[in-house]
Write a protein that holds these residues in place. Structure first.
Motif, PDB file in Angstrom:
ATOM      1  N   ARG A   1       0.715  -1.165   0.089  1.00  9.09           N
ATOM      2  CA  ARG A   1      -0.064  -0.010   0.207  1.00  9.09           C
ATOM      3  C   ARG A   1       0.915   1.340   0.134  1.00  9.09           C
ATOM      4  N   ILE A   2       1.972   1.248   0.302  1.00  6.55           N
ATOM      5  CA  ILE A   2       2.775   2.450   0.746  1.00  6.55           C
ATOM      6  C   ILE A   2       3.698   2.603  -0.182  1.00  6.55           C
ATOM      7  N   LYS A   3       4.283   1.623  -0.880  1.00  8.17           N
ATOM      8  CA  LYS A   3       5.661   1.637  -1.817  1.00  8.17           C
ATOM      9  C   LYS A   3       5.022   1.096  -3.048  1.00  8.17           C
ATOM     10  N   VAL A   4       4.570  -0.010  -3.439  1.00  5.26           N
ATOM     11  CA  VAL A   4       4.259  -0.728  -4.708  1.00  5.26           C
ATOM     12  C   VAL A   4       3.305   0.198  -5.479  1.00  5.26           C
ATOM     13  N   ALA A   5       2.370   0.107  -4.760  1.00  6.56           N
ATOM     14  CA  ALA A   5       0.946   0.833  -5.340  1.00  6.56           C
ATOM     15  C   ALA A   5       1.283   2.334  -5.918  1.00  6.56           C
ATOM     16  N   PRO A   6       1.746   3.140  -5.200  1.00  7.34           N
ATOM     17  CA  PRO A   6       1.952   4.481  -5.491  1.00  7.34           C
ATOM     18  C   PRO A   6       3.042   4.469  -6.787  1.00  7.34           C
ATOM     19  N   VAL A   7       3.995   3.853  -6.626  1.00  3.33           N
ATOM     20  CA  VAL A   7       5.116   3.493  -7.828  1.00  3.33           C
ATOM     21  C   VAL A   7       4.478   3.229  -8.891  1.00  3.33           C
ATOM     22  N   ILE A   8       3.432   2.183  -9.022  1.00  4.14           N
ATOM     23  CA  ILE A   8       2.723   1.464 -10.306  1.00  4.14           C
ATOM     24  C   ILE A   8       1.997   2.619 -10.626  1.00  4.14           C
ATOM     25  N   SER A   9       1.211   3.587  -9.818  1.00  3.12           N
ATOM     26  CA  SER A   9       0.285   4.495 -10.359  1.00  3.12           C
ATOM     27  C   SER A   9       0.969   5.492 -10.933  1.00  3.12           C
ATOM     28  N   PHE A  10       2.288   6.004 -10.353  1.00  2.00           N
ATOM     29  CA  PHE A  10       3.101   7.141 -10.990  1.00  2.00           C
ATOM     30  C   PHE A  10       3.541   6.974 -12.215  1.00  2.00           C
ATOM     31  N   ALA A  11       4.027   5.391 -12.453  1.00  2.00           N
ATOM     32  CA  ALA A  11       4.461   5.051 -13.754  1.00  2.00           C
ATOM     33  C   ALA A  11       3.181   4.845 -14.746  1.00  2.00           C
ATOM     34  N   GLY A  12       2.089   4.669 -14.409  1.00  2.00           N
ATOM     35  CA  GLY A  12       1.069   4.980 -15.267  1.00  2.00           C
ATOM     36  C   GLY A  12       0.959   6.399 -15.763  1.00  2.00           C
ATOM     37  N   PHE A  13       0.879   7.126 -14.870  1.00  2.00           N
ATOM     38  CA  PHE A  13       0.857   8.651 -15.357  1.00  2.00           C
ATOM     39  C   PHE A  13       1.875   9.122 -16.090  1.00  2.00           C
ATOM     40  N   VAL A  14       3.192   8.889 -15.805  1.00  2.00           N
ATOM     41  CA  VAL A  14       4.223   9.128 -16.821  1.00  2.00           C
ATOM     42  C   VAL A  14       4.113   8.356 -18.091  1.00  2.00           C
ATOM     43  N   PHE A  15       3.591   7.107 -18.040  1.00  2.00           N
ATOM     44  CA  PHE A  15       3.285   6.391 -19.400  1.00  2.00           C
ATOM     45  C   PHE A  15       2.274   7.068 -20.142  1.00  2.00           C
ATOM     46  N   MET A  16       1.309   7.708 -19.514  1.00  2.00           N
ATOM     47  CA  MET A  16       0.159   8.494 -20.176  1.00  2.00           C
ATOM     48  C   MET A  16       0.787   9.492 -20.983  1.00  2.00           C
ATOM     49  N   ILE A  17       1.572  10.343 -20.301  1.00  2.00           N
ATOM     50  CA  ILE A  17       2.448  11.757 -20.913  1.00  2.00           C
ATOM     51  C   ILE A  17       3.276  11.092 -22.168  1.00  2.00           C
ATOM     52  N   PHE A  18       3.950   9.880 -22.112  1.00  2.00           N
ATOM     53  CA  PHE A  18       4.526   9.366 -23.109  1.00  2.00           C
ATOM     54  C   PHE A  18       3.723   8.994 -24.256  1.00  2.00           C
ATOM     55  N   ALA A  19       2.447   8.266 -23.919  1.00  2.00           N
ATOM     56  CA  ALA A  19       1.419   7.793 -24.939  1.00  2.00           C
ATOM     57  C   ALA A  19       0.936   9.025 -25.786  1.00  2.00           C
ATOM     58  N   VAL A  20       0.674  10.216 -25.022  1.00  2.00           N
ATOM     59  CA  VAL A  20       0.318  11.443 -25.654  1.00  2.00           C
ATOM     60  C   VAL A  20       1.227  11.960 -26.537  1.00  2.00           C
ATOM     61  N   MET A  21       2.514  11.982 -26.147  1.00  2.78           N
ATOM     62  CA  MET A  21       3.692  12.741 -26.848  1.00  2.78           C
ATOM     63  C   MET A  21       4.057  11.902 -27.930  1.00  2.78           C
ATOM     64  N   TYR A  22       3.762  10.478 -27.822  1.00  2.63           N
ATOM     65  CA  TYR A  22       4.468   9.657 -28.984  1.00  2.63           C
ATOM     66  C   TYR A  22       3.988   9.918 -30.310  1.00  2.63           C
ATOM     67  N   LYS A  23       4.877   9.943 -31.284  1.00  4.28           N
ATOM     68  CA  LYS A  23       4.633  10.064 -32.649  1.00  4.28           C
ATOM     69  C   LYS A  23       5.385   9.169 -33.399  1.00  4.28           C
ATOM     70  N   PRO A  24       4.633   8.142 -34.196  1.00  5.52           N
ATOM     71  CA  PRO A  24       5.387   6.913 -34.846  1.00  5.52           C
ATOM     72  C   PRO A  24       5.968   7.648 -35.992  1.00  5.52           C
ATOM     73  N   ARG A  25       7.122   6.851 -36.344  1.00  8.73           N
ATOM     74  CA  ARG A  25       8.021   7.192 -37.580  1.00  8.73           C
ATOM     75  C   ARG A  25       6.897   7.217 -38.985  1.00  8.73           C
ATOM     76  N   SER A  26       7.106   8.175 -39.727  1.00  9.90           N
ATOM     77  CA  SER A  26       6.339   8.148 -41.039  1.00  9.90           C
ATOM     78  C   SER A  26       7.320   7.238 -42.022  1.00  9.90           C
ATOM     79  N   LYS A  27       6.514   6.412 -42.848  1.00 13.78           N
ATOM     80  CA  LYS A  27       6.953   5.756 -43.589  1.00 13.78           C
ATOM     81  C   LYS A  27       7.315   6.519 -44.905  1.00 13.78           C
ATOM     82  N   LYS A  28       8.549   6.251 -45.461  1.00 14.91           N
ATOM     83  CA  LYS A  28       9.003   7.073 -46.646  1.00 14.91           C
ATOM     84  C   LYS A  28       8.705   6.339 -48.045  1.00 14.91           C
ATOM     85  N   LYS A  29       8.023   6.644 -48.608  1.00 17.52           N
ATOM     86  CA  LYS A  29       7.858   6.000 -50.066  1.00 17.52           C
ATOM     87  C   LYS A  29       8.557   6.666 -51.387  1.00 17.52           C
TER      88      LYS A  29
END
Length: 77
Positions: free
Chosen positions: A49-77
């Motif tokens: 409750r004190i260590k593991v769960a907050p770290v997992i939640s924080f990682a989720g919030f950081v991952f959400m920021i990454f997910a919003v900022m992520y831009k896939p590479r464009s395919k060059k033709k």
């Protein structure tokens, strides 16, 4: 509607979904039986409750920021 005008693509939505699952998992791990004046529950001070769960939640919030900022590479033709 053309795909080039969309802000997010399929990968972004999948990454956002993973972030949401991580956040929800962290909050579920924080839950448990509450302590009251009549009965003290020492489980409120557990490592889960004190260590593991907050770290997992924080990682989720950081991952959400990454997910919003992520831009896939464009395919060059």
């Amino acid at each position: 509607m053309d795909k080039k005008f969309l802000a997010f693509n399929k990968i972004n939505f999948l990454l956002i979904l993973v972030g949401i699952v991580l956040i929800i998992t962290g909050f579920i791990l924080m839950g448990g039986e509450p302590s009251s004046e009549a009965a003290f529950q020492p489980d409120i001070f557990s490592a889960r409750r004190i260590k593991v769960a907050p770290v997992i939640s924080f990682a989720g919030f950081v991952f959400m920021i990454f997910a919003v900022m992520y831009k896939p590479r464009s395919k060059k033709k």
